[in-house]
Design a protein around this motif. Structure first.
Motif, PDB file in Angstrom:
ATOM      1  N   ILE A  92       0.860  -1.181   0.000  1.00 23.97           N
ATOM      2  CA  ILE A  92       0.000   0.000   0.000  1.00 23.97           C
ATOM      3  C   ILE A  92       0.894   1.228   0.000  1.00 23.97           C
ATOM      4  N   VAL A  93       0.581   2.198  -0.873  1.00 25.07           N
ATOM      5  CA  VAL A  93       1.382   3.416  -0.999  1.00 25.07           C
ATOM      6  C   VAL A  93       0.499   4.612  -0.673  1.00 25.07           C
ATOM      7  N   HIS A  94       0.880   5.354   0.346  1.00 20.12           N
ATOM      8  CA  HIS A  94       0.135   6.536   0.758  1.00 20.12           C
ATOM      9  C   HIS A  94       0.319   7.665  -0.242  1.00 20.12           C
ATOM     10  N   GLU A  95      -0.716   8.509  -0.373  1.00 23.34           N
ATOM     11  CA  GLU A  95      -0.668   9.548  -1.409  1.00 23.34           C
ATOM     12  C   GLU A  95       0.373  10.624  -1.117  1.00 23.34           C
ATOM     13  N   TRP A  96       0.834  10.724   0.130  1.00 23.70           N
ATOM     14  CA  TRP A  96       1.837  11.746   0.433  1.00 23.70           C
ATOM     15  C   TRP A  96       3.245  11.175   0.247  1.00 23.70           C
ATOM     16  N   ASN A  97       3.466  10.606  -0.927  1.00 26.85           N
ATOM     17  CA  ASN A  97       4.777  10.089  -1.308  1.00 26.85           C
ATOM     18  C   ASN A  97       5.214  10.735  -2.613  1.00 26.85           C
ATOM     19  N   ASP A  98       6.484  10.601  -2.916  1.00 27.74           N
ATOM     20  CA  ASP A  98       7.038  11.187  -4.129  1.00 27.74           C
ATOM     21  C   ASP A  98       6.445  10.496  -5.365  1.00 27.74           C
ATOM     22  N   PRO A  99       5.974  11.259  -6.351  1.00 28.30           N
ATOM     23  CA  PRO A  99       5.397  10.644  -7.554  1.00 28.30           C
ATOM     24  C   PRO A  99       6.341   9.657  -8.233  1.00 28.30           C
ATOM     25  N   ALA A 100       7.642   9.929  -8.185  1.00 24.69           N
ATOM     26  CA  ALA A 100       8.594   9.002  -8.815  1.00 24.69           C
ATOM     27  C   ALA A 100       8.570   7.649  -8.122  1.00 24.69           C
ATOM     28  N   PHE A 115       2.564  -9.148  -5.810  1.00 23.83           N
ATOM     29  CA  PHE A 115       1.788  -8.585  -4.712  1.00 23.83           C
ATOM     30  C   PHE A 115       0.584  -7.809  -5.240  1.00 23.83           C
ATOM     31  N   THR A 116      -0.422  -7.627  -4.381  1.00 23.09           N
ATOM     32  CA  THR A 116      -1.529  -6.734  -4.665  1.00 23.09           C
ATOM     33  C   THR A 116      -1.076  -5.322  -4.301  1.00 23.09           C
ATOM     34  N   LEU A 117      -1.392  -4.344  -5.146  1.00 26.95           N
ATOM     35  CA  LEU A 117      -0.884  -2.982  -4.947  1.00 26.95           C
ATOM     36  C   LEU A 117      -2.028  -1.979  -4.895  1.00 26.95           C
ATOM     37  N   PHE A 118      -2.100  -1.229  -3.789  1.00 28.71           N
ATOM     38  CA  PHE A 118      -3.127  -0.207  -3.602  1.00 28.71           C
ATOM     39  C   PHE A 118      -2.486   1.156  -3.407  1.00 28.71           C
ATOM     40  N   PHE A 119      -3.171   2.179  -3.899  1.00 26.54           N
ATOM     41  CA  PHE A 119      -2.848   3.578  -3.636  1.00 26.54           C
ATOM     42  C   PHE A 119      -3.828   4.046  -2.577  1.00 26.54           C
ATOM     43  N   HIS A 120      -3.336   4.666  -1.511  1.00 26.40           N
ATOM     44  CA  HIS A 120      -4.178   5.062  -0.376  1.00 26.40           C
ATOM     45  C   HIS A 120      -4.264   6.578  -0.319  1.00 26.40           C
ATOM     46  N   ASP A 121      -5.447   7.131  -0.560  1.00 26.79           N
ATOM     47  CA  ASP A 121      -5.642   8.578  -0.603  1.00 26.79           C
ATOM     48  C   ASP A 121      -6.442   9.034   0.611  1.00 26.79           C
ATOM     49  N   THR A 122      -5.828   9.912   1.415  1.00 30.12           N
ATOM     50  CA  THR A 122      -6.472  10.409   2.633  1.00 30.12           C
ATOM     51  C   THR A 122      -6.454  11.932   2.682  1.00 30.12           C
ATOM     52  N   HIS A 123      -6.573  12.565   1.524  1.00 28.85           N
ATOM     53  CA  HIS A 123      -6.447  14.016   1.469  1.00 28.85           C
ATOM     54  C   HIS A 123      -7.472  14.581   0.487  1.00 28.85           C
ATOM     55  N   HIS A 124      -7.584  15.915   0.493  1.00 30.89           N
ATOM     56  CA  HIS A 124      -8.551  16.568  -0.397  1.00 30.89           C
ATOM     57  C   HIS A 124      -7.932  17.031  -1.712  1.00 30.89           C
ATOM     58  N   ARG A 125      -6.678  16.695  -1.962  1.00 26.77           N
ATOM     59  CA  ARG A 125      -6.021  17.238  -3.160  1.00 26.77           C
ATOM     60  C   ARG A 125      -6.674  16.777  -4.459  1.00 26.77           C
ATOM     61  N   ALA A 126      -7.387  15.666  -4.442  1.00 24.18           N
ATOM     62  CA  ALA A 126      -8.049  15.212  -5.665  1.00 24.18           C
ATOM     63  C   ALA A 126      -9.056  16.234  -6.170  1.00 24.18           C
ATOM     64  N   VAL A 127      -9.555  17.095  -5.243  1.00 25.46           N
ATOM     65  CA  VAL A 127     -10.465  18.154  -5.662  1.00 25.46           C
ATOM     66  C   VAL A 127      -9.847  19.539  -5.517  1.00 25.46           C
ATOM     67  N   SER A 128      -8.968  19.724  -4.534  1.00 23.28           N
ATOM     68  CA  SER A 128      -8.370  21.053  -4.325  1.00 23.28           C
ATOM     69  C   SER A 128      -7.181  21.294  -5.238  1.00 23.28           C
ATOM     70  N   ASP A 129      -6.493  20.233  -5.634  1.00 28.61           N
ATOM     71  CA  ASP A 129      -5.332  20.336  -6.522  1.00 28.61           C
ATOM     72  C   ASP A 129      -5.249  19.067  -7.366  1.00 28.61           C
ATOM     73  N   PRO A 130      -6.247  18.847  -8.232  1.00 24.70           N
ATOM     74  CA  PRO A 130      -6.317  17.569  -8.956  1.00 24.70           C
ATOM     75  C   PRO A 130      -5.094  17.265  -9.798  1.00 24.70           C
ATOM     76  N   ASP A 131      -4.411  18.292 -10.303  1.00 27.84           N
ATOM     77  CA  ASP A 131      -3.216  18.040 -11.104  1.00 27.84           C
ATOM     78  C   ASP A 131      -2.132  17.345 -10.283  1.00 27.84           C
ATOM     79  N   ALA A 132      -2.091  17.638  -8.979  1.00 28.36           N
ATOM     80  CA  ALA A 132      -1.095  17.008  -8.120  1.00 28.36           C
ATOM     81  C   ALA A 132      -1.346  15.509  -8.007  1.00 28.36           C
ATOM     82  N   ILE A 133      -2.608  15.107  -7.973  1.00 33.74           N
ATOM     83  CA  ILE A 133      -2.927  13.679  -7.898  1.00 33.74           C
ATOM     84  C   ILE A 133      -2.800  13.030  -9.271  1.00 33.74           C
ATOM     85  N   ARG A 134      -3.210  13.750 -10.305  1.00 33.42           N
ATOM     86  CA  ARG A 134      -3.082  13.196 -11.654  1.00 33.42           C
ATOM     87  C   ARG A 134      -1.617  13.012 -12.060  1.00 33.42           C
TER      88      ARG A 134
END
Length: 374
Positions: A92-100, A115-134
């Motif tokens: 599992i990779v938390h969203e507050w990690n380096d994009p690289a 392994f099974t791989l999940f991205f874990h998002d616990t922040h509002h950036r998907a709406v407040s700064d969507p480019d950062a998540i994209r």
């Protein structure tokens, strides 16, 4: 099962509210017999760097005392992700990690890692700064864990469909619990960071002014309070104490009669239904809570029983006065809130939910051996 979690930090809770949930759920997974490894970046760990700058090694003592069974490991920026995930069944990779880093782990999975791989998002950036998540390359990921249904909907609109799961935060009830012996309680407490002006007006309307109007002393703990914020606290007679370790929150709650939930604007206007971790913490500790306007669209709690809801600053003042004057009301709120957390919202619940999600997925394809029969 071997579980590897890439977190921004497990050691530090300095401006890192997710530390509570991550510590609690990883401990519960370990208690269920799984081999759990938490990894955090070396040198680019913003939360840990700030904690060490402010408090040195002493700042780590509360975590180590409260979580002796958790031993996070740091890794260098150029570390081999294949080595870091060696033998893992779940990553599992938390969203507050380096994009690289996020991309490197995804490529490893796409190239056949088992392994099974999940991205874990616990922040509002998907709406407040969507480019950062994209900016994250999630093409190799098996799915997304989002900490609220409104956030899950964002990922569904981005094409994730049934590969996004709502995985709420929760309370670590092994540590967050009512005091064994009651001590004198007085006034209000609020634990939270100032941030970037996302709730300045709300704090003044639903916390500072009502506390003063109700005649209740207010203690605040948190970081990133600029001079203008400190001046505002002083004008309202608020006692500001600076950083407090998340592990110390139960003992702080135990000294106060009530606390207040003031969500950031993104969680009231754009991502409704997502409470802050402070609600889970407070209810688990048996302290009466009053919430500023917030829509519990997923029915996580029982408003009016687990906590009181204030639609205006005046209503907040009335609720605070009632709680201060009525011991039976305080006891009822504490009892019902604790009941809801223990029955539905503990880190043990979330650990089992995570394992159920993993079990629901199709088995990971195994690589065929050269020369084997089709």
């Amino acid at each position: 099962m071997r579980i590897v979690y890439f977190t921004h930090s497990l050691l530090s809770c300095w401006n890192h509210g997710n530390a509570h949930f991550l510590r609690g759920v990883l401990r519960e997974l370990g208690a269920l017999g799984h081999d759990v490894l938490a990894l955090e970046p070396e040198g680019s760990n913003w939360s840990l760097a700030n904690l060490m700058a402010d408090h040195g090694e002493a700042g780590l003592a509360p975590f180590r005392h409260a979580y002796p069974d958790l031993h996070p490991r740091s890794y260098a920026s150029d570390a081999d992700v294949a080595e870091l995930t060696d033998g893992a069944d779940l990553v599992i990779v938390h969203e507050w990690n380096d994009p690289a880093l996020v991309a490197r782990i995804g490529r490893l999975r796409a190239e056949g890692a088992r392994f099974t791989l999940f991205f874990h998002d616990t922040h509002h950036r998907a709406v407040s700064d969507p480019d950062a998540i994209r900016a994250f390359d999630l093409s190799g990921y098996d799915g997304v864990l989002a900490f609220g249904e409104a956030l899950s909907d964002v990922y569904r609109r981005w094409g994730w469909g049934e590969r996004v799961w709502t995985w709420h935060e929760a309370a670590d009830i092994r540590h967050f619990r009512p005091p064994e012996e009651e001590e004198p309680r007085d006034g209000l407490i609020w634990i939270g960071n100032w941030g970037d002006g996302e709730r300045t007006a709300e704090l003044e309307e639903f916390l500072f002014r009502p506390a003063a109007s109700a005649g209740l002393p207010l203690d605040i703990y948190g970081v990133r309070y600029p001079q203008e914020a400190l001046a505002m606290l002083a004008r309202h007679g608020v006692r500001y104490h600076g950083w407090a370790a998340n592990a110390a929150a139960p003992s702080l709650f135990a000294r106060h009669r009530a606390t207040v939930h003031v969500p950031r604007r993104y969680y009231t206007q754009i991502l409704p239904g997502i409470p802050t971790i402070r609600m889970f913490e407070a209810l688990a500790c048996g302290i009466p809570l009053v919430s500023a306007p917030w829509e519990d669209s997923e029915g996580l709690f029982r408003p009016g029983e687990d906590f009181l809801y204030a639609r205006s600053g005046a209503e907040m003042t009335d609720h605070l006065r009632a709680i201060a004057a009525d011991a039976d009301l305080r006891a009822s709120l504490a009892r019902h809130g604790l009941e809801t957390v223990r029955s539905r919202h503990s880190c043990a619940h979330r650990a089992r939910e995570l394992l159920a999600i993993v079990d629901s997925l199709a088995p990971i394809p195994q690589p065929q051996l050269a020369g084997s029969l089709a």
